[in-house]
Design a protein around this motif. Structure first.
Motif, PDB file in Angstrom:
ATOM      1  N   ALA A  61      32.945 -50.999   7.348  1.00 44.58           N
ATOM      2  CA  ALA A  61      33.914 -51.094   7.763  1.00 44.58           C
ATOM      3  C   ALA A  61      33.956 -50.113   9.486  1.00 44.58           C
ATOM      4  O   ALA A  61      34.893 -50.607  10.322  1.00 44.58           O
ATOM      5  CB  ALA A  61      35.045 -51.151   6.670  1.00 44.58           C
ATOM      6  N   MET A  62      33.585 -48.881   8.709  1.00 46.18           N
ATOM      7  CA  MET A  62      33.194 -48.067   9.517  1.00 46.18           C
ATOM      8  C   MET A  62      32.331 -48.151  10.975  1.00 46.18           C
ATOM      9  O   MET A  62      32.707 -47.949  12.674  1.00 46.18           O
ATOM     10  CB  MET A  62      32.563 -46.924   8.851  1.00 46.18           C
ATOM     11  CG  MET A  62      33.168 -46.221   8.339  1.00 46.18           C
ATOM     12  SD  MET A  62      34.924 -45.353   8.635  1.00 46.18           S
ATOM     13  CE  MET A  62      34.602 -44.082  10.256  1.00 46.18           C
ATOM     14  N   ALA A  63      31.870 -49.424  10.632  1.00 52.51           N
ATOM     15  CA  ALA A  63      30.793 -49.852  11.689  1.00 52.51           C
ATOM     16  C   ALA A  63      31.454 -50.220  12.048  1.00 52.51           C
ATOM     17  O   ALA A  63      31.891 -50.822  13.885  1.00 52.51           O
ATOM     18  CB  ALA A  63      29.276 -50.566  11.494  1.00 52.51           C
ATOM     19  N   SER A  64      32.713 -51.072  11.710  1.00 49.89           N
ATOM     20  CA  SER A  64      34.219 -52.727  12.924  1.00 49.89           C
ATOM     21  C   SER A  64      34.757 -51.482  13.110  1.00 49.89           C
ATOM     22  O   SER A  64      34.594 -51.905  14.907  1.00 49.89           O
ATOM     23  CB  SER A  64      33.850 -53.276  11.732  1.00 49.89           C
ATOM     24  OG  SER A  64      35.455 -53.972  12.041  1.00 49.89           O
ATOM     25  N   LEU A  65      35.338 -50.574  12.499  1.00 52.79           N
ATOM     26  CA  LEU A  65      35.752 -49.513  13.933  1.00 52.79           C
ATOM     27  C   LEU A  65      35.832 -49.029  15.105  1.00 52.79           C
ATOM     28  O   LEU A  65      36.379 -48.842  15.937  1.00 52.79           O
ATOM     29  CB  LEU A  65      36.922 -48.930  12.479  1.00 52.79           C
ATOM     30  CG  LEU A  65      37.819 -49.177  11.432  1.00 52.79           C
ATOM     31  CD1 LEU A  65      37.320 -47.688  10.785  1.00 52.79           C
ATOM     32  CD2 LEU A  65      38.686 -49.716  11.790  1.00 52.79           C
ATOM     33  N   LYS A  66      34.034 -48.710  14.693  1.00 51.41           N
ATOM     34  CA  LYS A  66      33.490 -47.822  16.377  1.00 51.41           C
ATOM     35  C   LYS A  66      33.543 -48.757  16.882  1.00 51.41           C
ATOM     36  O   LYS A  66      33.526 -48.577  18.294  1.00 51.41           O
ATOM     37  CB  LYS A  66      31.511 -47.465  15.703  1.00 51.41           C
ATOM     38  CG  LYS A  66      32.513 -46.234  14.698  1.00 51.41           C
ATOM     39  CD  LYS A  66      31.154 -45.404  13.698  1.00 51.41           C
ATOM     40  CE  LYS A  66      31.820 -44.175  13.398  1.00 51.41           C
ATOM     41  NZ  LYS A  66      30.209 -43.447  12.601  1.00 51.41           N
ATOM     42  N   ILE A  67      33.477 -50.503  16.797  1.00 49.46           N
ATOM     43  CA  ILE A  67      33.082 -51.244  17.604  1.00 49.46           C
ATOM     44  C   ILE A  67      34.171 -51.446  18.623  1.00 49.46           C
ATOM     45  O   ILE A  67      34.441 -51.089  19.846  1.00 49.46           O
ATOM     46  CB  ILE A  67      32.825 -52.296  16.736  1.00 49.46           C
ATOM     47  CG1 ILE A  67      31.292 -51.934  16.800  1.00 49.46           C
ATOM     48  CG2 ILE A  67      32.089 -53.414  17.917  1.00 49.46           C
ATOM     49  CD1 ILE A  67      29.998 -51.532  18.415  1.00 49.46           C
ATOM     50  N   LEU A  68      35.291 -51.406  17.544  1.00 52.39           N
ATOM     51  CA  LEU A  68      36.507 -51.855  18.035  1.00 52.39           C
ATOM     52  C   LEU A  68      37.388 -50.862  19.137  1.00 52.39           C
ATOM     53  O   LEU A  68      37.930 -50.637  19.914  1.00 52.39           O
ATOM     54  CB  LEU A  68      37.519 -51.795  16.968  1.00 52.39           C
ATOM     55  CG  LEU A  68      38.117 -53.188  16.241  1.00 52.39           C
ATOM     56  CD1 LEU A  68      38.614 -53.010  14.493  1.00 52.39           C
ATOM     57  CD2 LEU A  68      38.096 -54.488  16.969  1.00 52.39           C
ATOM     58  N   SER A  69      36.783 -49.341  18.275  1.00 56.63           N
ATOM     59  CA  SER A  69      37.510 -48.178  18.909  1.00 56.63           C
ATOM     60  C   SER A  69      36.815 -48.098  20.742  1.00 56.63           C
ATOM     61  O   SER A  69      36.660 -47.962  21.594  1.00 56.63           O
ATOM     62  CB  SER A  69      36.875 -46.688  18.623  1.00 56.63           C
ATOM     63  OG  SER A  69      37.165 -45.721  19.427  1.00 56.63           O
ATOM     64  N   LYS A  70      35.480 -48.466  20.810  1.00 59.84           N
ATOM     65  CA  LYS A  70      34.167 -48.789  22.144  1.00 59.84           C
ATOM     66  C   LYS A  70      34.891 -50.193  22.959  1.00 59.84           C
ATOM     67  O   LYS A  70      34.788 -49.109  23.819  1.00 59.84           O
ATOM     68  CB  LYS A  70      33.792 -48.907  21.246  1.00 59.84           C
ATOM     69  CG  LYS A  70      32.208 -49.087  22.238  1.00 59.84           C
ATOM     70  CD  LYS A  70      30.913 -49.529  22.422  1.00 59.84           C
ATOM     71  CE  LYS A  70      29.732 -49.161  23.367  1.00 59.84           C
ATOM     72  NZ  LYS A  70      28.360 -49.277  22.973  1.00 59.84           N
ATOM     73  N   ILE A  71      35.492 -50.832  22.295  1.00 64.38           N
ATOM     74  CA  ILE A  71      36.101 -51.559  22.947  1.00 64.38           C
ATOM     75  C   ILE A  71      37.729 -51.492  23.690  1.00 64.38           C
ATOM     76  O   ILE A  71      37.485 -51.399  24.499  1.00 64.38           O
ATOM     77  CB  ILE A  71      36.288 -52.976  22.154  1.00 64.38           C
ATOM     78  CG1 ILE A  71      34.646 -53.815  21.773  1.00 64.38           C
ATOM     79  CG2 ILE A  71      36.802 -54.218  22.892  1.00 64.38           C
ATOM     80  CD1 ILE A  71      34.638 -54.692  20.846  1.00 64.38           C
ATOM     81  N   SER A  72      38.091 -50.650  23.180  1.00 65.53           N
ATOM     82  CA  SER A  72      39.681 -50.605  23.797  1.00 65.53           C
ATOM     83  C   SER A  72      39.516 -49.000  24.719  1.00 65.53           C
ATOM     84  O   SER A  72      40.135 -49.066  25.696  1.00 65.53           O
ATOM     85  CB  SER A  72      40.255 -50.252  22.721  1.00 65.53           C
ATOM     86  OG  SER A  72      39.625 -48.663  21.573  1.00 65.53           O
ATOM     87  N   GLU A  73      38.636 -48.236  23.733  1.00 60.65           N
ATOM     88  CA  GLU A  73      38.003 -46.943  25.029  1.00 60.65           C
ATOM     89  C   GLU A  73      37.663 -47.589  26.610  1.00 60.65           C
ATOM     90  O   GLU A  73      37.846 -46.837  27.598  1.00 60.65           O
ATOM     91  CB  GLU A  73      37.627 -45.779  24.811  1.00 60.65           C
ATOM     92  CG  GLU A  73      38.162 -45.117  23.078  1.00 60.65           C
ATOM     93  CD  GLU A  73      39.525 -44.218  23.344  1.00 60.65           C
ATOM     94  OE1 GLU A  73      39.252 -44.419  24.521  1.00 60.65           O
ATOM     95  OE2 GLU A  73      39.724 -44.319  22.269  1.00 60.65           O
ATOM     96  N   LEU A 129      47.354 -52.028  23.360  1.00 56.39           N
ATOM     97  CA  LEU A 129      45.773 -51.108  23.677  1.00 56.39           C
ATOM     98  C   LEU A 129      46.367 -49.876  23.186  1.00 56.39           C
ATOM     99  O   LEU A 129      44.725 -49.594  22.435  1.00 56.39           O
ATOM    100  CB  LEU A 129      45.547 -51.731  25.374  1.00 56.39           C
ATOM    101  CG  LEU A 129      43.786 -51.294  24.784  1.00 56.39           C
ATOM    102  CD1 LEU A 129      43.298 -52.233  23.794  1.00 56.39           C
ATOM    103  CD2 LEU A 129      43.612 -51.358  26.343  1.00 56.39           C
ATOM    104  N   ARG A 130      46.707 -49.254  23.499  1.00 50.77           N
ATOM    105  CA  ARG A 130      46.646 -47.820  24.285  1.00 50.77           C
ATOM    106  C   ARG A 130      47.394 -47.176  23.058  1.00 50.77           C
ATOM    107  O   ARG A 130      45.851 -46.430  21.863  1.00 50.77           O
ATOM    108  CB  ARG A 130      47.724 -47.243  24.628  1.00 50.77           C
ATOM    109  CG  ARG A 130      47.319 -45.852  24.966  1.00 50.77           C
ATOM    110  CD  ARG A 130      48.569 -45.482  26.169  1.00 50.77           C
ATOM    111  NE  ARG A 130      50.079 -45.556  25.309  1.00 50.77           N
ATOM    112  CZ  ARG A 130      50.954 -44.967  24.432  1.00 50.77           C
ATOM    113  NH1 ARG A 130      50.515 -43.586  24.092  1.00 50.77           N
ATOM    114  NH2 ARG A 130      52.185 -45.220  23.872  1.00 50.77           N
ATOM    115  N   LEU A 131      47.996 -47.787  21.896  1.00 55.75           N
ATOM    116  CA  LEU A 131      48.222 -47.226  20.686  1.00 55.75           C
ATOM    117  C   LEU A 131      47.656 -47.959  19.566  1.00 55.75           C
ATOM    118  O   LEU A 131      46.792 -47.041  18.527  1.00 55.75           O
ATOM    119  CB  LEU A 131      49.866 -48.024  20.057  1.00 55.75           C
ATOM    120  CG  LEU A 131      50.752 -47.618  21.120  1.00 55.75           C
ATOM    121  CD1 LEU A 131      52.329 -48.354  20.136  1.00 55.75           C
ATOM    122  CD2 LEU A 131      51.366 -46.124  20.886  1.00 55.75           C
ATOM    123  N   GLY A 132      46.406 -48.742  19.648  1.00 55.43           N
ATOM    124  CA  GLY A 132      45.882 -49.409  18.612  1.00 55.43           C
ATOM    125  C   GLY A 132      44.798 -48.245  19.312  1.00 55.43           C
ATOM    126  O   GLY A 132      43.372 -48.130  17.818  1.00 55.43           O
TER     127      GLY A 132
END
Length: 239
Positions: A61-73, A129-132
């Protein structure tokens, strides 16, 4: 999932996050817009928990959240960069962290990504995107903070256990040394008493020295074996 991910958020952490959001939204946002943003944040939070955190292990789960965060940032930082506006489902990292991880792809879609057949971001979803991205950052920071506390607690527990084990060993060694010294003292005392003890016969009684036999006493004709004095008789008279 472990109880660590389901525990209530730290109030100080939430207050700091609220201040950051307030600084980003600015004073011109209407009450209706604030309500809409709040509902959108709540939706993102539900997509994370229970959506991603509960059906997957903590590490996945944490690996997934970090990838999503990297894509959005990356997309927020460079919204016109075509490399950041899309991703391929066949990419190994994307496949492992977004496609195969339960709930992760739904989060990306909610931030504006649509399959075409690549997952391409819709620029009309800039607010989502910003809120996510904000919710992702808050969740990751909170999880890392809890993990650090847990590691510190585990290290302290381990140190306490090692200290207790070391103290028990020292106490054991001290007891052995004390017993050894006590045995040496008792052995020394027995040896001292043996040196000062008179010799005894086989029956445990002191053997007196025998008196001298027929010892001569001063004077003529007196011996210990005869209480009467011996007198020399005169020779018989002959004609």
């Amino acid at each position: 999932m472990s109880s660590e991910t389901n525990s209530p958020p730290d109030p100080e952490f939430l207050a700091a996050a609220a201040q950051r959001r307030s600084a980003m939204t600015g004073p011109s946002v209407s009450g209706f817009e604030l309500l809409r943003q709040h509902e959108q944040r709540q939706k993102f939070r539900r997509l994370i928990d229970p959506g991603i955190l509960r059906p997957n292990s903590h590490e996945v789960a944490m690996a997934s959240l970090k990838i999503l965060s990297k894509i959005s940032e990356n997309l927020i930082r460079e919204p016109e960069n075509p490399k950041f506006r899309q991703f391929k489902s066949t990419n190994d990292t994307i496949r492992r962290c977004l496609i195969e991880t339960k709930g992760a792809l739904e989060y990306a879609i909610e931030m504006g990504f649509r399959p075409e057949p690549l997952y391409v971001w819709n620029e009309r979803k800039s607010e989502e995107l910003r809120l996510g991205a904000q919710i992702l950052q808050e969740t990751i920071e909170l999880a890392e903070k809890k993990s650090a506390r847990s590691q510190t607690s585990a290290a302290e527990t381990k140190a306490a256990a090692e200290a207790a084990k070391r103290n028990a060993l020292l106490a054991f060694m001290d007891d052995r040394k004390t017993k050894m010294l006590r045995d040496q003292r008792d052995r020394h005392n027995r040896e001292v008493r043996a040196l000062h003890r008179p010799s005894v016969d086989g029956e445990g009684t002191i053997s007196p020295s025998p008196p001298p036999s027929n010892a001569e006493m001063p004077g003529s004709g007196h011996v210990l074996s005869s209480p009467d004095p011996v007198v020399d008789e005169p020779p018989s008279y002959r004609d």
